[in-house]
Design a protein around this motif. Sequence first.
Motif, PDB file in Angstrom:
ATOM      1  N   ILE A   9       0.870  -1.212  -0.067  1.00  0.00           N
ATOM      2  CA  ILE A   9       0.058   0.187  -0.008  1.00  0.00           C
ATOM      3  C   ILE A   9       0.851   1.206  -0.066  1.00  0.00           C
ATOM      4  O   ILE A   9       0.581   2.095  -0.860  1.00  0.00           O
ATOM      5  N   ASN A  10       1.853   1.328   0.949  1.00  0.00           N
ATOM      6  CA  ASN A  10       2.925   2.413   0.704  1.00  0.00           C
ATOM      7  C   ASN A  10       3.554   2.616  -0.455  1.00  0.00           C
ATOM      8  O   ASN A  10       3.537   3.780  -0.810  1.00  0.00           O
ATOM      9  N   GLY A  11       4.005   1.459  -1.081  1.00  0.00           N
ATOM     10  CA  GLY A  11       4.461   1.386  -2.382  1.00  0.00           C
ATOM     11  C   GLY A  11       3.580   2.193  -3.591  1.00  0.00           C
ATOM     12  O   GLY A  11       3.981   3.034  -4.195  1.00  0.00           O
ATOM     13  N   LEU A  12       2.321   1.714  -3.083  1.00  0.00           N
ATOM     14  CA  LEU A  12       1.476   2.187  -4.353  1.00  0.00           C
ATOM     15  C   LEU A  12       1.039   3.555  -4.433  1.00  0.00           C
ATOM     16  O   LEU A  12       1.030   4.518  -5.182  1.00  0.00           O
ATOM     17  N   ALA A  13       1.151   3.910  -2.879  1.00  0.00           N
ATOM     18  CA  ALA A  13       0.842   5.303  -2.462  1.00  0.00           C
ATOM     19  C   ALA A  13       1.996   6.287  -3.228  1.00  0.00           C
ATOM     20  O   ALA A  13       1.775   7.239  -3.785  1.00  0.00           O
ATOM     21  N   VAL A  17       1.992   8.990  -6.546  1.00  0.00           N
ATOM     22  CA  VAL A  17       2.811  10.387  -6.553  1.00  0.00           C
ATOM     23  C   VAL A  17       3.653  10.563  -7.426  1.00  0.00           C
ATOM     24  O   VAL A  17       3.737  11.591  -8.339  1.00  0.00           O
ATOM     25  N   TYR A  18       4.764   9.374  -7.823  1.00  0.00           N
ATOM     26  CA  TYR A  18       5.627   9.832  -8.694  1.00  0.00           C
ATOM     27  C   TYR A  18       4.977   9.816 -10.072  1.00  0.00           C
ATOM     28  O   TYR A  18       5.549  10.405 -11.063  1.00  0.00           O
ATOM     29  N   ALA A  19       3.758   8.997 -10.353  1.00  0.00           N
ATOM     30  CA  ALA A  19       3.085   8.926 -11.478  1.00  0.00           C
ATOM     31  C   ALA A  19       2.667  10.280 -11.839  1.00  0.00           C
ATOM     32  O   ALA A  19       2.803  10.817 -12.873  1.00  0.00           O
ATOM     33  N   LEU A  20       2.055  11.037 -10.845  1.00  0.00           N
ATOM     34  CA  LEU A  20       1.401  12.375 -11.134  1.00  0.00           C
ATOM     35  C   LEU A  20       2.524  13.032 -11.683  1.00  0.00           C
ATOM     36  O   LEU A  20       2.449  14.086 -12.546  1.00  0.00           O
ATOM     37  N   ILE A  21       3.723  13.199 -11.130  1.00  0.00           N
ATOM     38  CA  ILE A  21       4.961  14.065 -11.474  1.00  0.00           C
ATOM     39  C   ILE A  21       5.447  13.504 -13.047  1.00  0.00           C
ATOM     40  O   ILE A  21       5.693  14.374 -13.691  1.00  0.00           O
ATOM     41  N   ALA A  22       5.494  12.187 -12.960  1.00  0.00           N
ATOM     42  CA  ALA A  22       6.171  11.641 -14.288  1.00  0.00           C
ATOM     43  C   ALA A  22       5.274  12.157 -15.572  1.00  0.00           C
ATOM     44  O   ALA A  22       5.978  12.384 -16.598  1.00  0.00           O
ATOM     45  N   VAL A  23       3.951  12.231 -15.365  1.00  0.00           N
ATOM     46  CA  VAL A  23       3.193  12.492 -16.659  1.00  0.00           C
ATOM     47  C   VAL A  23       3.635  13.845 -17.356  1.00  0.00           C
ATOM     48  O   VAL A  23       3.752  13.899 -18.444  1.00  0.00           O
ATOM     49  N   PHE A 138      -5.120   4.823   6.371  1.00  0.00           N
ATOM     50  CA  PHE A 138      -6.111   5.590   5.468  1.00  0.00           C
ATOM     51  C   PHE A 138      -5.369   6.385   4.516  1.00  0.00           C
ATOM     52  O   PHE A 138      -5.829   6.452   3.340  1.00  0.00           O
ATOM     53  N   GLN A 139      -4.347   7.134   5.010  1.00  0.00           N
ATOM     54  CA  GLN A 139      -3.943   8.114   4.015  1.00  0.00           C
ATOM     55  C   GLN A 139      -3.184   7.728   2.657  1.00  0.00           C
ATOM     56  O   GLN A 139      -3.586   8.344   1.857  1.00  0.00           O
ATOM     57  N   PRO A 140      -2.600   6.603   2.660  1.00  0.00           N
ATOM     58  CA  PRO A 140      -2.181   6.336   1.483  1.00  0.00           C
ATOM     59  C   PRO A 140      -3.134   5.894   0.574  1.00  0.00           C
ATOM     60  O   PRO A 140      -3.185   5.965  -0.725  1.00  0.00           O
ATOM     61  N   LEU A 141      -4.429   5.421   0.840  1.00  0.00           N
ATOM     62  CA  LEU A 141      -5.383   4.983   0.035  1.00  0.00           C
ATOM     63  C   LEU A 141      -5.937   6.047  -0.521  1.00  0.00           C
ATOM     64  O   LEU A 141      -6.399   6.220  -1.712  1.00  0.00           O
ATOM     65  N   GLY A 243       4.724   3.264 -14.853  1.00  0.00           N
ATOM     66  CA  GLY A 243       5.868   3.471 -14.354  1.00  0.00           C
ATOM     67  C   GLY A 243       6.316   3.977 -13.141  1.00  0.00           C
ATOM     68  O   GLY A 243       6.832   3.384 -12.141  1.00  0.00           O
ATOM     69  N   GLY A 244       5.432   4.936 -12.673  1.00  0.00           N
ATOM     70  CA  GLY A 244       5.316   5.364 -11.281  1.00  0.00           C
ATOM     71  C   GLY A 244       5.067   4.441 -10.261  1.00  0.00           C
ATOM     72  O   GLY A 244       5.578   4.302  -9.223  1.00  0.00           O
ATOM     73  N   LEU A 245       3.872   3.649 -10.391  1.00  0.00           N
ATOM     74  CA  LEU A 245       3.443   2.685  -9.649  1.00  0.00           C
ATOM     75  C   LEU A 245       4.570   1.710  -9.209  1.00  0.00           C
ATOM     76  O   LEU A 245       4.936   1.171  -8.120  1.00  0.00           O
ATOM     77  N   LEU A 246       5.088   1.227 -10.679  1.00  0.00           N
ATOM     78  CA  LEU A 246       6.155   0.241 -10.459  1.00  0.00           C
ATOM     79  C   LEU A 246       7.253   0.570  -9.483  1.00  0.00           C
ATOM     80  O   LEU A 246       7.762  -0.089  -8.685  1.00  0.00           O
ATOM     81  N   LEU A 247       7.635   1.953  -9.931  1.00  0.00           N
ATOM     82  CA  LEU A 247       8.855   2.465  -8.909  1.00  0.00           C
ATOM     83  C   LEU A 247       8.489   2.313  -7.694  1.00  0.00           C
ATOM     84  O   LEU A 247       9.199   2.012  -6.688  1.00  0.00           O
ATOM     85  N   GLY A 248       7.418   2.977  -7.373  1.00  0.00           N
ATOM     86  CA  GLY A 248       6.956   3.132  -5.837  1.00  0.00           C
ATOM     87  C   GLY A 248       7.059   1.785  -5.197  1.00  0.00           C
ATOM     88  O   GLY A 248       7.419   1.737  -4.042  1.00  0.00           O
TER      89      GLY A 248
END
Lengths: 291, 254
Positions: A9-13, A17-23, A138-141, A243-248
């Motif tokens: 869950i932490n990784g996905l969260a 975030v990385y994904a949003l920046i990467a776009v 709750f927060q990561p979700l 890619g962002g999700l995988l990196l996380g």
Amino acid sequence: MAYVIEQLINGLAVGSVYALIAVGYSMVYSILYLINFAHGDVITFGAFTALTMLVIGVPIPVALFLACVLGAALGMTVERIAYRPVRYANRIVPMISALGAGLVIASTAQAIWGPEVHAFPQVIPRWSFELFGQLIPFQPLIIIAIAVVLVTIATILLDYTRLGRATKCVCQDIHAAQLMGIPINTIVPLVYAIGGFLGVAGAVLYVTYFNAVYIQMGLLATFKAWSAAMLGGVGNFHGAFVGGLLLGIAEAFSVVVVGSAFKDGVSLVFIVLILLLKPDGLFGERTTARS
Amino acid sequence: MSLLEIRDVTCGYGHRMVIDSMSVTVDEGEGVSLLGHNGTGKSTLIRAISGVIPVKSGAILFEGKPVANLTPDALVKRGIVHVPAGRRVFPNMSVEHNLEAGAFTRTDRQEVWHDVEAMMERFPILGERRKSAAGLLSGGEQQVLAVARGLMARPKLLMVDEPSLGLSPTMVQFVFGILAELRKDGTSVMLAEQNVRKALAVTDRAYVLAQGRVIMDGPSESLLSSEAFREDYLGAKRGGSFGELVEEALGTQS
């Protein structure tokens, strides 16, 4: 098992975030083949602005939205001042211009907010709840949900609006798009605006999650988001997200396997591996081979 | 009044001028060729007309109104459409979305999709591949798509830059067949080509360019029968790889 789920869950969260920046990186790169080095500093500036607004008591949703709008405006300004005049110059030129723009923004931020690490208020409460005997934070979700919603909106805008489709044309061939009568001096700033908006959203979620905001995070964000964008295939909107999700996730599990000291190195290892093994990224679009 | 009138236009890239005080006209419904070897300024002139590069001096009149140095999108709205050399289709977009992109400046969205269907019927090789990514089409199919995409803007003047570039002889034949059809329908066309014979066959008049100047012009037939033109551009005397090729073509035809 509980630990694995928590890390996932932490990784996905963090990954979303990385994904949003990467776009933002990915879209800008696909248009101008320019690594927008200023992007990390733009979003840092946005995160600091959000901090100031929260401190002076602006309601949370308003503050976050305004920060994102500022990110969009700043992205467009950088494009107008630093990139447009050198748009068709040798690729090295805009890259240097980007580094310069990044320095200016970072230094301005440092002059305003100082070099120290600031605590960031908790804009998303850190509750947790129990599900099947497992304590779920709750927060990561919420972070994942916000990222998914924002990227979905951006996708719909790109796929189903006239300007969105024009943007896709510009991303694929800016010169041909121009000949279609697509006003590229409207579309290109729009791309920077989308990148800035999503990037600041990502940055605010990032500083909320880690509870800290500081000047140098721009550079760190650049590495990670760039790695995510490359992993997904540069120029590929959805690829950047995946890619962002995988990196996380990879970062989260690297903490388990090799310790947290090496976490920030994961993105760099990814960059090297991608360049060596699959330079187009996992979802790289290369239908252009035939001509 | 001419549809397009180019008066003493000088233009180029940066400080390097490629076109030197050139004058060219295209009448309503007319087909005009720009001929010449590599680097004589054919593409440069077309780029200046479509607003991609600035016009340094001189005037461009379209339907009697000055249009030099307008932005490309303003020029497309006025009806000047440029089909670029090398086709430049959007590789990761489907054939039908490429066509739709060509109609970007139009506001009649319903009509646009009607026109897309019409293009599919008119050019069956596009209709068969409508959902596939344009980058997967063959070179010839891409060239047809590029022309069709240009037509989607409902141009008053279609400028086609080097449509034979990199195509097999069969595909060249096919693409020029399409251009001939367009001409029959009364579309005004400006065509930049190195394939002199093919270009002259589908246009009424031609300008011969060398070093950024017009060195010869006139109706297609009279150029074909002109001694000087035959020597220089159909390779009757000088040879060279380009000339030899044309000579070969001439040899097989006579």
